[in-house]
Scaffold this active site. Structure first.
Site, PDB file in Angstrom:
ATOM      1  N   TYR A  45       0.877  -1.174   0.000  1.00  0.00           N
ATOM      2  CA  TYR A  45       0.000   0.000   0.000  1.00  0.00           C
ATOM      3  C   TYR A  45       0.901   1.207   0.000  1.00  0.00           C
ATOM      4  O   TYR A  45       1.641   1.424   0.952  1.00  0.00           O
ATOM      5  CB  TYR A  45      -0.864   0.056   1.264  1.00  0.00           C
ATOM      6  CG  TYR A  45      -1.831  -1.077   1.332  1.00  0.00           C
ATOM      7  CD1 TYR A  45      -3.112  -0.925   0.843  1.00  0.00           C
ATOM      8  CD2 TYR A  45      -1.451  -2.299   1.865  1.00  0.00           C
ATOM      9  CE1 TYR A  45      -3.999  -1.978   0.878  1.00  0.00           C
ATOM     10  CE2 TYR A  45      -2.333  -3.349   1.902  1.00  0.00           C
ATOM     11  CZ  TYR A  45      -3.598  -3.191   1.411  1.00  0.00           C
ATOM     12  OH  TYR A  45      -4.473  -4.229   1.433  1.00  0.00           O
TER      13      TYR A  45
ATOM     14  N   HIS B  46     -16.252  -0.363   4.134  1.00  0.00           N
ATOM     15  CA  HIS B  46     -14.822  -0.440   4.452  1.00  0.00           C
ATOM     16  C   HIS B  46     -14.540  -1.198   5.745  1.00  0.00           C
ATOM     17  O   HIS B  46     -14.866  -0.735   6.833  1.00  0.00           O
ATOM     18  CB  HIS B  46     -14.239   0.976   4.541  1.00  0.00           C
ATOM     19  CG  HIS B  46     -12.753   1.014   4.722  1.00  0.00           C
ATOM     20  ND1 HIS B  46     -11.878   0.729   3.716  1.00  0.00           N
ATOM     21  CD2 HIS B  46     -11.993   1.279   5.804  1.00  0.00           C
ATOM     22  CE1 HIS B  46     -10.633   0.828   4.162  1.00  0.00           C
ATOM     23  NE2 HIS B  46     -10.682   1.164   5.432  1.00  0.00           N
TER      24      HIS B  46
END
Ligand SMILES: *[C@@H]1O[C@H](CO)[C@@H](O)[C@H](O)[C@H]1NC(C)=O
Ligand SMILES: *[C@@H]1O[C@H](CO)[C@@H](O)[C@H](O)[C@H]1NC(C)=O
Ligand SMILES: *[C@@H]1O[C@H](CO)[C@@H](O)[C@H](O)[C@H]1NC(C)=O
Ligand SMILES: *[C@@H]1O[C@H](CO)[C@@H](O)[C@H](O)[C@H]1NC(C)=O
Ligand SMILES: *[C@@H]1O[C@H](CO)[C@@H](O)[C@H](O)[C@H]1NC(C)=O
Ligand SMILES: *[C@@H]1O[C@H](CO)[C@@H](O)[C@H](O)[C@H]1NC(C)=O
Length: 616
Positions: A209, A390
């Site tokens: 990420y 999420h």
């Protein structure tokens, strides 16, 4: 018996025929499309009719062998359904609704629920188009729902239908998208702005990420962002997995450069309000005609955090990437500004998930009663148009439920097959209006069988979150509204005494986690009084308390009986061959289908008649 026979037969025919008559023909355009594998060998187009609940797929594969498309689940392909088809060297077509028995064996379903629309082959591709109900009555078929659907796609280089690992792919897709780009208007004046990573050397790790902070375009008057799309570095193999854009409240203390989002430097996880979620394969997302993200006013964010998730499963080295999101914005203002309301479980420090849980649910409550006072003015109803879910890696299911005056009004959105790697903005299925005074509940369900220690709320992917972002208009000043239980009460239910939150969190580590204590903890969290924390965009914080209301699940709809004809045991071939239509590309003759529907109807009828002999 014959007297009862004809009216019932008539009824079945009337019921069975219209359902299939609306499916697109062999050449009608299908609105949605996506590649199914990293090398772009398998391409899927699809479209659906939400009223009749019939979906049409067209699978195009670079092969002269068999092709297959079906639906599987997160854990195993065993039990997945797979519709297979192909064209033999002699020109004969085969087509069959099957399911996966074990790693490489397929078996034909007793009930044939897929309807072939066309099967063609040219020098490069084999293309199979078929339709099927969202929900057939065959237990071997998986349902198509608003959840993330894991598409199973497979092919072979010849007509021996057998699953081969390197030609079998699973791809998460949100199939039932409500709005398509073609349904929307484009403004006359439009500018492009790219939010992108620059020349990032993708590490050899499976998963990376990378985050960077970027300014939004500087404009001298208000504009609207109305569209965005992924902007990927062209490559033979997709390594970008998904991209998220978070709005930053305050630009002054943001770090510079690129870094691991959830690594050593916590500054790189700043800014938590998701405004754009884009997953690979997702094409362009355009907001409805009447709304846009406001840009250039004092209330608007000026900086964002760009998060790009890379997958490098082949361990490629020396690959540089400059991917990101392309924004489209316009001075032609739309009627409303989009607002984002963040709901869920307050991430830190209370949120915990026990280890070894098959299923553990967390609940976060929002009460909208103070929204107007916090805005200092009346708030119009919130027209919710889309949402984003999420959690991190252990999240399995999420839902947001709306209550008014103590009664459940609707499940605003849900996904029972959440995939962390498919975080994208989805449109709500029905018009959803939130009135001031409504309560909003988020439930997140986790699975932690692979963990031996407690998972806490936090920004890293090994921590957890439980958030649902609602995109709505017109915008107001509330940015988040999230709940959490009283943890001191929770640990007391688990037999521990703590004097404050921190002590209670420490005591959680002393609890022996087994399925009984896990369930007890879930119930204690659900039954405890919730503290609801509401934040405005200018960081004003209010709180209040509430109780978790019960959630009434939406009942499953009825299933659609096969109209493809049952396969009797004596003709249970590995697959049936049907002679190819003379033109080579036209679909099967309609008479084949209607004959088999009639046969089926008669069979059902006889089944019913023989099951209830007393009534005849
Ligand atoms: C893509 O290219 C890289 C090197 O340029 C190669 O190693 C890789 O195998 C290729 N992938 C595919 C699917 O062709
Ligand atoms: C924004 O940053 C400035 C300067 O660091 C600080 O004084 C201010 O409190 C911050 N505002 C918010 C809302 O965080
Ligand atoms: C809730 O019920 C009260 C009394 O029955 C009514 O006055 C009020 O309008 C209702 N609220 C909403 C949002 O419907
Ligand atoms: C939001 O708050 C600002 C002041 O902080 C105010 O000027 C503005 O009118 C508010 N907007 C709404 C929609 O309430
Ligand atoms: C709970 O039960 C499941 C089987 O249903 C088991 O796999 C799991 O290990 C158990 N968890 C704990 C913490 O004992
Ligand atoms: C809730 O808000 C009150 C003031 O409105 C404040 O005194 C209290 O500390 C807050 N509680 C929590 C847990 O933040």
């Amino acid at each position: 018996m014959a007297t009862a026979f004809s009216p019932r037969l008539f009824m079945f025919l009337v019921l069975a025929t219209p359902a299939f008559s609306v499916t697109p023909g062999p050449t009608a355009p299908l609105r949605f499309s996506r590649f199914l594998d990293p090398s772009n060998v398998m391409y899927l187009r699809w479209d659906f009719d939400i009223k009749t609940e019939i979906i049409t797929f067209e699978l195009q594969v670079r092969t002269a062998g068999w092709v297959g498309l079906g639906i599987t689940n997160r854990y195993t392909n065993v039990g997945a359904d797979l519709v297979i088809g192909g064209i033999l060297p002699d020109g004969n077509i085969y087509f069959s609704d099957q399911h996966v028995l074990d790693d490489d064996t397929l078996e034909e379903d007793g009930s044939q629920d897929a309807k072939l629309l066309s099967l063609t082959q040219d020098a490069v591709y084999t293309t199979m188009r078929f339709s099927r109900p969202f929900r057939s009555c065959d237990l071997h078929d998986q349902d198509i729902t608003d959840d993330t659907v894991r598409i199973l796609a497979a092919y072979g280089l010849n007509d021996i239908v057998q699953l081969e690992r390197d030609k079998t792919f699973v791809k998460s897709i949100f199939l039932l998208q409500m709005i398509h780009l073609d349904d929307l208007k484009a403004p006359e004046i439009s500018y492009i702005y790219d939010l992108e990573i620059t020349d990032f050397l993708i590490p050899e790790d499976d998963t990376t990420y990378v985050c960077t902070f970027l300014p939004l375009p500087i404009v001298n008057k208000k504009h609207h962002i109305y569209k965005f799309e992924g902007k990927l570095t062209p490559r033979n193999e997709t390594m970008v997995h998904h991209i998220l854009v978070y709005a930053c409240g305050n630009a002054s203390s943001l770090p510079t450069g690129m870094s691991d989002c959830y690594g050593g430097d916590p500054a790189f996880s700043l800014c938590s309000q998701v405004i754009i979620g884009w997953a690979v394969g997702g094409n362009i997302y355009q907001l409805p005609d009447e709304v846009g993200y406001s840009l250039g006013t004092p209330l608007d964010p000026q900086w964002i955090r760009l998060e790009v998730h890379y997958s490098n499963f082949n361990g490629l080295t020396g690959v540089y990437d400059s991917s990101g999101i392309r924004l489209y914005y316009t001075p032609e203002l739309r009627r409303y500004d989009v607002g984002v309301l963040q709901l869920g479980f307050f991430t830190f420090p209370i949120h915990f998930i026990p280890p070894g849980a098959q299923s553990f649910s967390s609940f976060g409550l929002c009460k909208t009663g103070q929204f107007e006072e916090m805005n200092g003015q009346p708030i119009p109803d919130l027209q919710v148009q889309s949402y984003m879910l999420h959690t991190h890696l252990s999240g399995r299911r999420l839902k947001a439920v709306q209550y008014r005056n103590g009664s459940q009004l609707r499940i605003i959105c849900k996904d029972d097959a959440y995939d962390f790697n498919l975080q994208e903005v989805r449109d709500v299925r029905e018009e959803t209006v939130i009135k001031m005074g409504d309560e909003l509940l988020v439930e997140c369900d986790y699975q932690t069988l692979d963990r031996t220690t407690l998972t806490f709320g936090g920004p890293s992917t090994m921590n957890e979150m439980c958030l649902i972002f609602l995109f709505y208009y017109p915008r107001n000043n509330i940015s988040s509204c999230m709940g959490m239980p009283n943890i001191v009460d929770v640990v007391r239910e688990l037999g521990q005494e703590a004097s404050d939150t921190m002590e209670a969190m420490v005591l959680l580590n002393d609890i022996e986690w087994n399925n009984e204590s896990i369930q007890k903890a879930e119930e204690a969290c659900r039954d405890s009084e919730q503290l609801v924390i509401i934040k405005s965009v200018d960081e004003v914080v209010r709180n209040e308390t509430g109780r978790i209301p019960t959630i009434t699940p939406t009942p499953r709809g009825s299933c659609l009986e096969s109209s493809g004809g049952k396969v009797e045991s004596e003709d249970k071939l590995s697959f049936r061959t049907i002679s190819r239509a003379p033109s080579g590309s036209s679909p099967l003759s309609p008479s084949y289908q209607s004959l088999s529907s009639i046969l089926l109807v008669i069979m059902i009828l006889f089944g019913i008649l023989s099951a209830f002999p007393g009534e005849i």
